[in-house]
Design a protein around this motif. Sequence first.
Motif, short mmCIF file in Angstrom:
data_model
loop_
_atom_site.label_atom_id
_atom_site.label_comp_id
_atom_site.label_asym_id
_atom_site.label_seq_id
_atom_site.Cartn_x
_atom_site.Cartn_y
_atom_site.Cartn_z
N GLY A 143 51.37 21.37 48.25
CA GLY A 143 51.23 22.30 47.15
C GLY A 143 51.24 23.73 47.62
O GLY A 143 51.25 24.01 48.83
N SER A 144 51.21 24.63 46.65
CA SER A 144 51.35 26.06 46.93
C SER A 144 50.07 26.67 47.52
O SER A 144 50.10 27.77 48.04
CB SER A 144 51.73 26.80 45.66
N GLY A 145 48.96 25.95 47.46
CA GLY A 145 47.74 26.41 48.11
C GLY A 145 46.82 27.22 47.22
O GLY A 145 47.27 27.95 46.33
N THR A 146 45.51 27.07 47.45
CA THR A 146 44.48 27.87 46.76
C THR A 146 43.55 28.43 47.82
O THR A 146 42.94 27.67 48.58
CB THR A 146 43.67 27.01 45.79
N ARG A 147 43.47 29.75 47.85
CA ARG A 147 42.59 30.40 48.82
C ARG A 147 41.24 30.62 48.14
O ARG A 147 41.15 31.36 47.16
CB ARG A 147 43.18 31.71 49.30
N LEU A 148 40.22 30.00 48.68
CA LEU A 148 38.88 30.05 48.10
C LEU A 148 37.94 30.85 49.00
O LEU A 148 37.89 30.62 50.22
CB LEU A 148 38.33 28.62 47.93
N SER A 149 37.22 31.78 48.39
CA SER A 149 36.24 32.58 49.11
C SER A 149 34.90 32.48 48.38
O SER A 149 34.82 32.76 47.18
CB SER A 149 36.69 34.04 49.19
N ILE A 150 33.88 32.09 49.10
CA ILE A 150 32.54 31.96 48.51
C ILE A 150 31.66 33.06 49.08
O ILE A 150 31.43 33.12 50.30
CB ILE A 150 31.92 30.59 48.81
N ARG A 151 31.17 33.92 48.21
CA ARG A 151 30.34 35.05 48.63
C ARG A 151 28.88 34.63 48.70
O ARG A 151 28.37 34.02 47.75
CB ARG A 151 30.51 36.20 47.65
N PRO A 152 28.20 34.96 49.79
CA PRO A 152 26.78 34.58 49.91
C PRO A 152 25.91 35.36 48.92
O PRO A 152 26.29 36.42 48.44
CB PRO A 152 26.41 34.94 51.34
#
Lengths: 116, 112
Positions: B103-112
Motif C-alpha cells: 500500500g501507499s503507506g500511513t505515517r503515524l506520529s504519536i505526541r507524548p
Amino acid sequence: SAVISQKPSRDICQRGTSLTIQCQVDSQVTMMFWYRQQPGQSLTLIATANQGSEATYESGFVIDKFPISRPNLTFSTLTVSNLSPEDSSIYLCSVESGGWGTDTQYFGPGTRLTVL
Amino acid sequence: TQLLEQSPQFLSIQEGENLTVYCNSSSVFSSLQWYRQEPGEGPVLLVTVVTGGEVKKLKRLTFQFGDARKDSSLHITAAQPGDTGLYLCAGRGYSSASKIIFGSGTRLSIRP
C-alpha cells in the motif's frame, strides 16, 4: 523467520559512479527481492532474484541499470549503475517464508543511498 | 494493475487517543498483511489476515479484513509514542505467482 543483513547501511556517491549493495540471509531461500523506497513512502519492487537464473525485473527497471547477482541461496547483490541524484533512495532486500497465502516477507535494514 | 490505497497518508495525534488506518483496493486479495517500519529499519510484519471478515487483535491493535477481501483496517486504541512509525498494508492475489503488493503507506506520529 529469517534474519537479513545488508551492507553498506548507507553511502554517499558521486554522479556517474556505481554502488553495489550486499544482502546476506541466515537461511537458504529460493527467491530474494529487491525494493526501492523513498523515505516515508511505500516500497517499489525492483526485481526478483532466483538462484541459478537471471533476475526478473519489474516494469520501469532494467538489468543494465540494476544488475543483480545471486551466486547462492543465502546471498545476493544489487548494483545501482551510472548514478544520478534521482537514484537517491533506500534500497531493501527481502525474502519470503511460510506457506502459500500466509507468506511473511522479512526485510533487511536497508541501504540509504545519497547521490550528489 | 492491483493498487492498495491507504488513508490517511499522515496522522499526528496525542498519546491516549484512538485512531484507524484504512487500506482500500478495487481488487480482491487472498490475504492481506500489515507491516510497521521504523526509521533505519526494514518493515516488520504485524499480522496476516486471510478470511473475509476476519478480525485479529494484537494487544491494542485490531485488524480487520473486509468481507469482500478488498479492504482492511487497522485500529489502535490508546495510542502510545512507541506506535510511531510507517504503517504499510500489503496484499497478495490468488495466483501462486502473485507478488505481494504494498500500500501507499500511513505515517503515524504519536505526541507524548
